[in-house]
Scaffold this active site. Sequence first.
Site, PDB file in Angstrom:
ATOM      1  N   LYS A 118      -3.626  31.289   9.465  1.00  0.00           N
ATOM      2  CA  LYS A 118      -3.134  31.017  10.549  1.00  0.00           C
ATOM      3  C   LYS A 118      -3.871  31.945  11.633  1.00  0.00           C
ATOM      4  CE  LYS A 118       0.984  29.597   9.129  1.00  0.00           C
ATOM      5  NZ  LYS A 118       2.135  29.009   9.835  1.00  0.00           N
ATOM      6  N   GLU A 276       0.592  21.041  15.048  1.00  0.00           N
ATOM      7  CA  GLU A 276       2.140  21.465  15.363  1.00  0.00           C
ATOM      8  C   GLU A 276       2.297  22.077  16.496  1.00  0.00           C
ATOM      9  OE1 GLU A 276       4.293  20.746  11.141  1.00  0.00           O
ATOM     10  OE2 GLU A 276       3.969  22.468  11.747  1.00  0.00           O
ATOM     11  N   ARG A 292      -3.045  17.184   6.277  1.00  0.00           N
ATOM     12  CA  ARG A 292      -2.690  16.363   5.241  1.00  0.00           C
ATOM     13  C   ARG A 292      -1.822  15.288   5.676  1.00  0.00           C
ATOM     14  NH1 ARG A 292       2.414  17.734   5.066  1.00  0.00           N
ATOM     15  NH2 ARG A 292       2.828  20.194   5.346  1.00  0.00           N
TER      16      ARG A 292
HETATM   17  P1  ADP Z   1       5.318  28.339   8.594  1.00  0.00           P
HETATM   18  O1  ADP Z   1       3.856  28.032   8.215  1.00  0.00           O
HETATM   19  O2  ADP Z   1       5.816  29.525   7.752  1.00  0.00           O
HETATM   20  O3  ADP Z   1       6.241  27.292   8.523  1.00  0.00           O
HETATM   21  P2  ADP Z   1       5.103  28.018  11.494  1.00  0.00           P
HETATM   22  O4  ADP Z   1       4.042  28.787  12.450  1.00  0.00           O
HETATM   23  O5  ADP Z   1       4.832  26.624  11.337  1.00  0.00           O
HETATM   24  O6  ADP Z   1       5.087  28.970  10.070  1.00  0.00           O
HETATM   25  O7  ADP Z   1       6.657  28.180  12.119  1.00  0.00           O
HETATM   26  C1  ADP Z   1       7.668  27.714  11.515  1.00  0.00           C
HETATM   27  C2  ADP Z   1       8.711  27.742  12.416  1.00  0.00           C
HETATM   28  O8  ADP Z   1       9.127  29.064  12.965  1.00  0.00           O
HETATM   29  C3  ADP Z   1       8.494  26.841  13.770  1.00  0.00           C
HETATM   30  O9  ADP Z   1       8.688  25.330  13.379  1.00  0.00           O
HETATM   31  C4  ADP Z   1       9.553  27.414  14.651  1.00  0.00           C
HETATM   32  O10 ADP Z   1      10.872  26.936  14.529  1.00  0.00           O
HETATM   33  C5  ADP Z   1       9.531  28.997  14.167  1.00  0.00           C
HETATM   34  N1  ADP Z   1       8.520  29.624  15.143  1.00  0.00           N
HETATM   35  C6  ADP Z   1       7.185  29.760  14.933  1.00  0.00           C
HETATM   36  N2  ADP Z   1       6.529  30.558  16.130  1.00  0.00           N
HETATM   37  C7  ADP Z   1       7.482  30.591  16.824  1.00  0.00           C
HETATM   38  C8  ADP Z   1       7.554  31.417  18.210  1.00  0.00           C
HETATM   39  N3  ADP Z   1       6.238  31.801  18.759  1.00  0.00           N
HETATM   40  N4  ADP Z   1       8.690  31.370  18.959  1.00  0.00           N
HETATM   41  C9  ADP Z   1       9.843  31.154  18.349  1.00  0.00           C
HETATM   42  N5  ADP Z   1       9.805  30.327  17.163  1.00  0.00           N
HETATM   43  C10 ADP Z   1       8.604  30.002  16.308  1.00  0.00           C
END
Ligand code: ADP
Length: 450
Positions: A118, A276, A292
């Site tokens: 990440k 995303e 992917r």
């Molecule tokens: P993972 O890989 O665990 O799915 P992500 O970084 O893609 O983690 O985040 C998953 C979800 O968490 C996002 O779709 C959103 O709903 C929430 N999220 C992530 N970062 C934030 C943020 N900075 N503020 C608010 N919600 C967040």
Amino acid sequence: MPTISKVLIANRGEIALRVLRACKELGIATVAVHSTADADAMHVRLADESVCIGPPPSRESYLNIHQIVAACEITGADAVHPGYGFLSENAKFADILDAHGITFIGPTADHIRIMGDKITAKKTAESLGIPVVPGSDGEVKPENALEIARKIGFPVLIKATAGGGGRGMKVAKDEDSLEEAISTARSEAAAAFGNDAVYMEKYLGKPRHIEIQVVGDGEGNAIHLGERDCSLQRRHQKVWEEANSPALNVAQRMEIGRVCAEAMKKLKYRGAGTIEFLYENGEFYFIEMNTRLQVEHPITEAITGIDLVHEQIRVASGAGLSVTQDEISFQGHAIECRINAEDPRTFVPSPGTITHFHAPGGLGVRVDSGAYQGYRIPPYYDSLIGKLIVHGRTRVECMMRLRRVLDEFVIDGIKTTLPLFQDLINNQDIANGDYDIHWLEQYLAQPQAE
Ligand code: ADP
């Protein structure tokens, strides 16, 4: 066109079928692999050849790299399509295939590695000109957490460096809750990923989840195919997706798309990928890149007319992209509903035998599913059993069509999430396109009228 002549599909369920169909259209032979639990599955029936690669647990079958490589050697497959999930973002798998002279239909192992971590992903995105969420510059330790959080401003979100599936994430509303949020996030991350490193981001209160589809040829050409709005989620799992997003106008779409395509050109990215973002008050904030094909890719195919799996196979075989950015136009509106074998309220999995199965049809309707009447859903895997994709000239037409199609769809013998979509299609906020990433959970928490 393709130099690839036989593809082994290292997956199961609807995505294995999806890939198989694209291969057939391109005149490429197909090899299905399956666990003993999937011997009757549709992807096995429709493939030219199939190989049993192990017992039901994924670890011993669909995640078993040795067995999959052996299946390639036995059948003479010269390429592997990993689908989504399983080995699709496993850099070691890509390396091993490479060492065996087998083409991995996906990005380079290096790009998978960069985007799989990440912090590295975020730094890379930023260096490529992609807007990111304000946050810590790398890992956060308990001793420097307060200083960093004050700089970012509360509320902050603590996230696992090795994160995935929303695990190891904790919100700290204020200074008092920071210490506990950090220690909980660290112990969750250690348990889930064997790595307790965490970082910190500004917590966005009411964002939408908007993602951009990209495809690159690995030589510095890349295109974007617009966005998908996947804000309707439960426990960070997408439930309903739309293209285009009800929240963006054409100028915003083309601008963020351009930024992403330019970034992929600089990276020399190869294959399909999804960048995303969280989107709030007109601003985009990068959260991650998936290297992917995604579950929800068909809505992009519906509005662009471009077959993303064809493109993946083309670029993997060195044939380049079939279209330029100028040739892409966005037609109408598409919605995907994920049909899971689950209770529509509690989301408890509901494996078992499908006693009746009738898929809807008509203009603008696509059903991607390996399910059929008499199919026994094994209890070992993800509960997604199908995807319903509906396309219309406008969002209103798409919603009208979706309402009709949901009435036609019959799946008996097990519980599915179809009734949830029948509720959502009649909801005023959904009709207005007025929802954020918390909307569905709040909706599900309300007492339901019987
Ligand atoms: P993972 O890989 O665990 O799915 P992500 O970084 O893609 O983690 O985040 C998953 C979800 O968490 C996002 O779709 C959103 O709903 C929430 N999220 C992530 N970062 C934030 C943020 N900075 N503020 C608010 N919600 C967040």
